[in-house]
Design a protein around this motif. Structure first.
Motif, PDB file in Angstrom:
ATOM      1  N   LEU A   1     -10.598   1.013   1.845  1.00  9.63           N
ATOM      2  CA  LEU A   1      -9.219   0.773   2.248  1.00  9.63           C
ATOM      3  C   LEU A   1      -8.453   2.073   2.126  1.00  9.63           C
ATOM      4  N   ILE A   2      -7.584   2.332   3.085  1.00  9.17           N
ATOM      5  CA  ILE A   2      -6.646   3.447   2.994  1.00  9.17           C
ATOM      6  C   ILE A   2      -5.286   2.838   2.683  1.00  9.17           C
ATOM      7  N   THR A   3      -4.706   3.236   1.603  1.00  6.97           N
ATOM      8  CA  THR A   3      -3.496   2.566   1.133  1.00  6.97           C
ATOM      9  C   THR A   3      -2.245   3.156   1.790  1.00  6.97           C
ATOM     10  N   ALA A   4      -1.153   2.389   1.694  1.00 10.73           N
ATOM     11  CA  ALA A   4       0.138   2.867   2.198  1.00 10.73           C
ATOM     12  C   ALA A   4       0.624   4.065   1.401  1.00 10.73           C
ATOM     13  N   SER A   5       0.073   4.262   0.209  1.00 10.03           N
ATOM     14  CA  SER A   5       0.445   5.407  -0.626  1.00 10.03           C
ATOM     15  C   SER A   5      -0.156   6.716  -0.140  1.00 10.03           C
ATOM     16  N   CYS A   6      -1.157   6.626   0.720  1.00 13.06           N
ATOM     17  CA  CYS A   6      -1.888   7.826   1.139  1.00 13.06           C
ATOM     18  C   CYS A   6      -1.054   8.656   2.110  1.00 13.06           C
ATOM     19  N   ASN A   7      -0.836   9.935   1.795  1.00  8.50           N
ATOM     20  CA  ASN A   7      -0.077  10.841   2.646  1.00  8.50           C
ATOM     21  C   ASN A   7      -0.913  11.455   3.766  1.00  8.50           C
ATOM     22  N   TYR A   8      -2.241  11.281   3.691  1.00  5.08           N
ATOM     23  CA  TYR A   8      -3.120  11.894   4.678  1.00  5.08           C
ATOM     24  C   TYR A   8      -4.082  10.845   5.266  1.00  5.08           C
ATOM     25  N   PRO A   9      -3.569   9.818   5.917  1.00  7.18           N
ATOM     26  CA  PRO A   9      -4.453   8.754   6.416  1.00  7.18           C
ATOM     27  C   PRO A   9      -5.445   9.240   7.464  1.00  7.18           C
ATOM     28  N   ASP A  10      -5.018  10.174   8.351  1.00 11.57           N
ATOM     29  CA  ASP A  10      -5.960  10.693   9.346  1.00 11.57           C
ATOM     30  C   ASP A  10      -7.099  11.453   8.669  1.00 11.57           C
ATOM     31  N   VAL A  11      -6.755  12.222   7.652  1.00  7.67           N
ATOM     32  CA  VAL A  11      -7.774  12.959   6.904  1.00  7.67           C
ATOM     33  C   VAL A  11      -8.728  11.975   6.227  1.00  7.67           C
TER      34      VAL A  11
END
Length: 544
Positions: free
Chosen positions: A367-377
């Motif tokens: 899961l990629i969280t909403a907290s992640c600043n680098y979702p594409d990365v």
């Protein structure tokens, strides 16, 4: 099936208080400690300043750190992070991973705190972390991944085209994918197979039973003819803990891979505890019990007591069971047991629990969280896992460490160190069951496993039952509202079914009590429960 109950305001307040107390725990340094973090637009900024690459490696020129949480069984620790493939990926991608490893023993309390606080690491690895209901009831904490898959994840996109099941199991009730799936390598089609004490058969001059009539006669001989040779009538034909061995009912078409009393007959979902075949299966089980062929302690003993019987030091005591592999539970007597073909029922047909698609598919593996600043990365990093070579190295261990690759492109598992079990070694060396993976059926042909042990042995045993695997109820998902209703319905209904089954198996009376039993189930809300299952089934089948 994970069941979620709504949190009271009091619980939320207590959980929030705990967040502060955890200090430098797993909650600390989520998105805020990413290198060069610049708020929610950091990913797009990384693109605009040329740091992010849509294709190839490195993923970024200037290093980016992702905080990645994973849950490990017991005290396994973080040895998997030394996996050479993971090390090389970090070096070649410029994506640095700050692994946050939590023991499964400690996770439930920490999970409640984390969800209540809304403060999550950038990425979650492994389906042990959050259940379907955890995610469905906290969707705002996780990013929908469909757009990222489309533009940043060519490996996964190709895998979904080849194996649509990946998308079907990962699509949530609102039509979006919030988690990434996996297809594990070299998994069987069958679940547990019938296992019998071959030494007992040989001593009594018997052949392995092929149908329920023969099974009855073999179990009777086990009970009466002292096959363990100790001069006592202490043999237990079959035993279980907390209930009868439910797979004893499988020759009657009762298979329950998902553990929710649902199966699929002729393309239609069916709730089997009210079916004719279930009634006939219970009558047969009562006959076994009445003739002393089922351990009378099956309904009352716990797993520790059952293990003591299976591994009794003086003589083997148990004749027949269902297991993943024959050597799984019998300790010093393991060599006496062998797996046998699926038992045929009174109708002459064989019904094997399993999944024709294979027991390979998983969801919620990342899961990629909403907290992640680098979702594409994070998405591009995850996509590196979706090749055959990457997947096997994250399941068994790195090439050169746990896997040998020959000049012809075949992959062979290396022997573990002296005194170490193969399975424990794989868990030390890799993410094993957890994390994104995709091993295609074609790639599997290049994997060479030892047929006498571990995963290779299971694939050999798989041949005994794979042609008879029934269509299981699929691995569906439920809406938030359905998750609120399910525990209320299933707690009482499942308990009533189990207690009635115990009574009918031990004392008989299924014929006389059947109509009242069905009526009570309906009074308890069975119609509503079945509607939830059917609605979820329809949504699943409609996913394209």
């Amino acid at each position: 099936m994970g069941i979620h109950s709504s949190k009271s305001a009091k619980r939320r307040f207590a959980a929030a208080a705990l967040v502060a107390a955890l200090g430098a725990s797993v909650l600390a340094g989520c998105s805020g400690k990413n290198e060069n973090a610049a708020g929610s637009s950091a990913s797009s900024q990384a693109k605009s300043d040329g740091n992010f690459h849509q294709e190839g490696l490195p993923i970024v020129d200037k290093p980016v750190t992702l905080n990645v949480l994973t849950i490990r069984w017991g005290n396994m620790g973080d040895s998997f992070a030394k996996n050479q493939w993971l090390q090389e990926l970090e070096k070649n991608s410029n994506v640095k991973i700050n692994w946050q490893v939590v023991s499964s023993n400690d996770w439930n309390d920490q999970k409640s705190v984390m969800l209540a606080s809304g403060k999550l690491p950038d990425v979650i690895i492994g389906d042990l972390a959050f259940s379907d209901s955890d995610i469905v009831n906290n969707l705002s904490l996780f990013r929908p991944l469909d757009d990222y898959i489309d533009k940043d994840m060519p490996n996964l996109k190709a895998a979904i085209e080849e194996s649509p099941e990946l998308k079907k199991i990962s699509t949530f009730p609102d039509g979006k994918m919030y988690s990434l799936p996996a297809r594990l390598p070299s998994r069987p089609v069958t679940q547990n197979q019938p296992v019998i004490n071959k030494a007992w058969l040989d001593k009594l001059g018997l052949k392995a039973p092929a149908n329920t009539d023969e099974l009855y006669q073999v179990l009777k001989a086990f009970k009466e003819k002292d096959p363990n040779g100790n001069g006592k009538q202490d043999e237990i034909p079959t035993s279980n803990s907390g209930d009868i061995e439910m797979l004893l009912l499988s020759p009657f078409g009762i298979t329950d891979l998902r553990g929710n009393h649902m199966l699929v007959n002729d393309g239609k979902p069916e709730y089997f505890p009210t079916s004719d075949q279930y009634k006939k299966a219970i009558e047969w089980a009562h006959q076994l019990y009445a003739d002393g062929l089922i351990d009378p302690e099956s309904f009352t003993q716990d797993g520790t007591m059952l293990t003591a019987k299976r591994q009794n030091p003086d003589a083997p005591l148990i004749g027949f069971t269902y297991q993943w592999t024959p050597d799984a539970v019998f300790g010093p007597w393991s060599s006496q047991y062998e797996a046998i073909p699926t038992i045929a029922g009174p109708d002459g047909k064989r019904y094997q629990e399993g999944d024709p698609n294979g027991l390979s598919y998983r969801r919620n593996e990342m899961l990629i969280t909403a907290s992640c600043n680098y979702p594409d990365v994070a998405a591009r990093w995850a996509d590196q896992f979706y090749t055959g070579e990457a997947s096997i190295q994250n399941f068994w261990g790195a090439i050169g460490t746990a896997i040998q690759k020959d000049a012809g492109g075949a992959y062979t598992l290396m022997d573990p160190p002296e005194g170490t079990s193969a399975d424990a070694w794989y868990w030390d060396n890799s993410l094993r069951d957890f994390g994104p993976k995709y091993v295609s059926p074609d790639f599997e042909k290049s994997i060479k496993l030892d047929p006498t042990t571990g995963d290779g042995l299971k694939l050999e045993i798989d041949k005994l039952g794979k042609d008879y695997v029934t269509t299981p109820f699929p691995n569906v998902m439920y809406t938030s509202e359905e998750y609120q209703e399910l525990p209320t319905l299933t707690t009482d209904i499942d308990s009533y079914i189990a207690s009635t089954r115990a009574q009918w198996v031990t004392k008989g009376g299924v014929d006389e009590g059947w109509d009242a039993y069905v009526k009570k189930l309906n009074d308890m809300g069975l119609e509503k429960l079945v509607k939830i299952y059917n609605d979820a089934y329809t949504r699943y089948m409609d996913i394209k």
